[in-house]
Design a protein around this motif. Structure first.
Motif, PDB file in Angstrom:
ATOM      1  N   SER A  15     -32.602 -14.666  41.177  1.00 28.74           N
ATOM      2  CA  SER A  15     -31.631 -15.753  41.048  1.00 28.74           C
ATOM      3  C   SER A  15     -30.601 -15.534  39.935  1.00 28.74           C
ATOM      4  O   SER A  15     -29.693 -16.349  39.780  1.00 28.74           O
ATOM      5  CB  SER A  15     -32.361 -17.074  40.808  1.00 28.74           C
ATOM      6  OG  SER A  15     -33.024 -17.033  39.560  1.00 28.74           O
ATOM      7  N   GLU A  17     -27.339 -14.366  38.052  1.00 22.45           N
ATOM      8  CA  GLU A  17     -25.971 -14.157  38.526  1.00 22.45           C
ATOM      9  C   GLU A  17     -25.171 -13.415  37.476  1.00 22.45           C
ATOM     10  O   GLU A  17     -25.438 -13.509  36.281  1.00 22.45           O
ATOM     11  CB  GLU A  17     -25.297 -15.492  38.843  1.00 22.45           C
ATOM     12  CG  GLU A  17     -25.880 -16.203  40.038  1.00 22.45           C
ATOM     13  CD  GLU A  17     -25.131 -17.470  40.377  1.00 22.45           C
ATOM     14  OE1 GLU A  17     -24.420 -18.012  39.500  1.00 22.45           O
ATOM     15  OE2 GLU A  17     -25.255 -17.916  41.525  1.00 22.45           O
ATOM     16  N   SER A  18     -24.188 -12.685  37.946  1.00 19.93           N
ATOM     17  CA  SER A  18     -23.272 -12.015  37.029  1.00 19.93           C
ATOM     18  C   SER A  18     -21.852 -12.360  37.448  1.00 19.93           C
ATOM     19  O   SER A  18     -21.608 -12.796  38.559  1.00 19.93           O
ATOM     20  CB  SER A  18     -23.479 -10.501  37.052  1.00 19.93           C
ATOM     21  OG  SER A  18     -23.131  -9.988  38.315  1.00 19.93           O
ATOM     22  N   GLY A  19     -20.932 -12.128  36.555  1.00 20.10           N
ATOM     23  CA  GLY A  19     -19.541 -12.471  36.821  1.00 20.10           C
ATOM     24  C   GLY A  19     -19.138 -13.673  35.993  1.00 20.10           C
ATOM     25  O   GLY A  19     -19.838 -14.085  35.070  1.00 20.10           O
ATOM     26  N   PHE A  23     -16.068 -16.171  40.427  1.00 18.35           N
ATOM     27  CA  PHE A  23     -16.336 -14.814  40.873  1.00 18.35           C
ATOM     28  C   PHE A  23     -17.783 -14.408  40.635  1.00 18.35           C
ATOM     29  O   PHE A  23     -18.079 -13.240  40.469  1.00 18.35           O
ATOM     30  CB  PHE A  23     -15.396 -13.825  40.173  1.00 18.35           C
ATOM     31  CG  PHE A  23     -13.961 -14.153  40.376  1.00 18.35           C
ATOM     32  CD1 PHE A  23     -13.365 -13.978  41.616  1.00 18.35           C
ATOM     33  CD2 PHE A  23     -13.198 -14.658  39.339  1.00 18.35           C
ATOM     34  CE1 PHE A  23     -12.040 -14.286  41.811  1.00 18.35           C
ATOM     35  CE2 PHE A  23     -11.866 -14.968  39.523  1.00 18.35           C
ATOM     36  CZ  PHE A  23     -11.282 -14.788  40.763  1.00 18.35           C
ATOM     37  N   LYS A  24     -18.680 -15.358  40.593  1.00 16.16           N
ATOM     38  CA  LYS A  24     -20.086 -15.060  40.345  1.00 16.16           C
ATOM     39  C   LYS A  24     -20.752 -14.552  41.610  1.00 16.16           C
ATOM     40  O   LYS A  24     -20.394 -14.936  42.722  1.00 16.16           O
ATOM     41  CB  LYS A  24     -20.818 -16.304  39.850  1.00 16.16           C
ATOM     42  CG  LYS A  24     -20.484 -16.660  38.435  1.00 16.16           C
ATOM     43  CD  LYS A  24     -21.360 -17.765  37.945  1.00 16.16           C
ATOM     44  CE  LYS A  24     -21.038 -18.058  36.494  1.00 16.16           C
ATOM     45  NZ  LYS A  24     -21.888 -19.070  35.953  1.00 16.16           N
ATOM     46  N   GLY A  25     -21.716 -13.711  41.411  1.00 15.48           N
ATOM     47  CA  GLY A  25     -22.497 -13.181  42.519  1.00 15.48           C
ATOM     48  C   GLY A  25     -23.878 -12.806  42.021  1.00 15.48           C
ATOM     49  O   GLY A  25     -24.154 -12.820  40.821  1.00 15.48           O
ATOM     50  N   ARG A  26     -24.733 -12.479  42.924  1.00 19.09           N
ATOM     51  CA  ARG A  26     -26.084 -12.079  42.538  1.00 19.09           C
ATOM     52  C   ARG A  26     -26.036 -10.786  41.735  1.00 19.09           C
ATOM     53  O   ARG A  26     -25.363  -9.836  42.104  1.00 19.09           O
ATOM     54  CB  ARG A  26     -26.960 -11.899  43.757  1.00 19.09           C
ATOM     55  CG  ARG A  26     -27.234 -13.197  44.459  1.00 19.09           C
ATOM     56  CD  ARG A  26     -28.422 -13.030  45.395  1.00 19.09           C
ATOM     57  NE  ARG A  26     -28.629 -14.267  46.127  1.00 19.09           N
ATOM     58  CZ  ARG A  26     -29.488 -15.189  45.757  1.00 19.09           C
ATOM     59  NH1 ARG A  26     -30.223 -15.010  44.691  1.00 19.09           N
ATOM     60  NH2 ARG A  26     -29.628 -16.293  46.456  1.00 19.09           N
ATOM     61  N   ALA A  27     -26.768 -10.784  40.641  1.00 22.69           N
ATOM     62  CA  ALA A  27     -26.765  -9.615  39.768  1.00 22.69           C
ATOM     63  C   ALA A  27     -27.726  -8.545  40.265  1.00 22.69           C
ATOM     64  O   ALA A  27     -27.508  -7.363  40.039  1.00 22.69           O
ATOM     65  CB  ALA A  27     -27.134 -10.017  38.346  1.00 22.69           C
ATOM     66  N   GLU A  29     -30.373  -7.018  43.470  1.00 18.79           N
ATOM     67  CA  GLU A  29     -30.850  -6.981  44.840  1.00 18.79           C
ATOM     68  C   GLU A  29     -32.361  -6.772  44.755  1.00 18.79           C
ATOM     69  O   GLU A  29     -32.825  -5.750  44.244  1.00 18.79           O
ATOM     70  CB  GLU A  29     -30.198  -5.821  45.579  1.00 18.79           C
ATOM     71  CG  GLU A  29     -30.675  -5.633  46.975  1.00 18.79           C
ATOM     72  CD  GLU A  29     -30.060  -4.402  47.603  1.00 18.79           C
ATOM     73  OE1 GLU A  29     -30.696  -3.851  48.505  1.00 18.79           O
ATOM     74  OE2 GLU A  29     -28.970  -3.989  47.185  1.00 18.79           O
ATOM     75  N   ARG A  41     -29.816  -3.485  40.179  1.00 16.96           N
ATOM     76  CA  ARG A  41     -28.668  -4.259  39.727  1.00 16.96           C
ATOM     77  C   ARG A  41     -27.428  -3.788  40.469  1.00 16.96           C
ATOM     78  O   ARG A  41     -27.228  -2.606  40.687  1.00 16.96           O
ATOM     79  CB  ARG A  41     -28.480  -4.070  38.227  1.00 16.96           C
ATOM     80  CG  ARG A  41     -27.368  -4.914  37.703  1.00 16.96           C
ATOM     81  CD  ARG A  41     -27.233  -4.808  36.225  1.00 16.96           C
ATOM     82  NE  ARG A  41     -26.049  -5.575  35.849  1.00 16.96           N
ATOM     83  CZ  ARG A  41     -25.974  -6.312  34.807  1.00 16.96           C
ATOM     84  NH1 ARG A  41     -26.977  -6.393  33.988  1.00 16.96           N
ATOM     85  NH2 ARG A  41     -24.873  -6.979  34.532  1.00 16.96           N
ATOM     86  N   HIS A  42     -26.599  -4.745  40.843  1.00 17.86           N
ATOM     87  CA  HIS A  42     -25.329  -4.408  41.478  1.00 17.86           C
ATOM     88  C   HIS A  42     -24.384  -3.871  40.418  1.00 17.86           C
ATOM     89  O   HIS A  42     -24.221  -4.455  39.358  1.00 17.86           O
ATOM     90  CB  HIS A  42     -24.701  -5.634  42.150  1.00 17.86           C
ATOM     91  CG  HIS A  42     -25.480  -6.130  43.322  1.00 17.86           C
ATOM     92  ND1 HIS A  42     -25.524  -5.461  44.514  1.00 17.86           N
ATOM     93  CD2 HIS A  42     -26.266  -7.215  43.487  1.00 17.86           C
ATOM     94  CE1 HIS A  42     -26.282  -6.122  45.374  1.00 17.86           C
ATOM     95  NE2 HIS A  42     -26.757  -7.196  44.755  1.00 17.86           N
TER      96      HIS A  42
END
Length: 152
Positions: A15, A17-19, A23-27, A29, A41-42
């Protein structure tokens, strides 16, 4: 730590998030199966952005729950940086015209500067892209899952 607590900790990593702002998204996978999990990590996706490793873990049951972690850096990037170091050193040492400082007449000063230039820049690039993110991934997993290293 119980098996259920480990899976809850893995879900908390999922859960994150980064960004910023919209513009936040899951940090991370995260994939889980019966007694195994993997997370990655993405990355930023740029040319010189860090290459994050895939962390694979196997949960071993029993009285004390154990987790075996498999964290490997990107060996291809490390090999590329090593080959780049060797090529640049070879080019500077065996080229008669290559001088870093043209006003200094001694060759040993130029060769020492070439050695520093040819080894530190690829080494810093290698650390920033592969080794640093690998160490950060290990610290993250150990802190989020409350793991302690067992010396055997």
């Amino acid at each position: 730590m119980t098996l259920q607590a480990i899976y809850e900790s893995i879900d908390s990593i999922r859960s994150l998030e980064s960004g910023f702002w919209i513009f936040k998204g899951r940090a991370y996978e995260v994939q889980t199966s019966a007694n195994e999990f993997s997370l990655r990590r993405h990355g930023g996706g740029g040319r010189f952005s860090p290459i994050y490793p895939t962390v694979k873990g196997r949960i071993l049951g029993g009285e004390d729950v154990r987790v075996e972690l498999d964290i490997k850096p990107d060996y291809l990037t490390i090999a590329y940086c090593s080959i780049l170091c060797c090529f640049l050193l070879w080019a500077f040492f065996f080229s008669g015209k290559g001088r870093i400082i043209s006003t200094v007449s001694s060759d040993w000063v130029n060769k020492i500067l070439a050695l520093l230039f040819c080894t530190y820049i690829p080494s810093l690039l290698c650390y920033y892209q592969t080794i640093g993110p690998t160490q950060n991934a290990e610290r993250l997993v150990k802190s989020k899952l409350f793991l302690k290293e067992i010396k055997t």
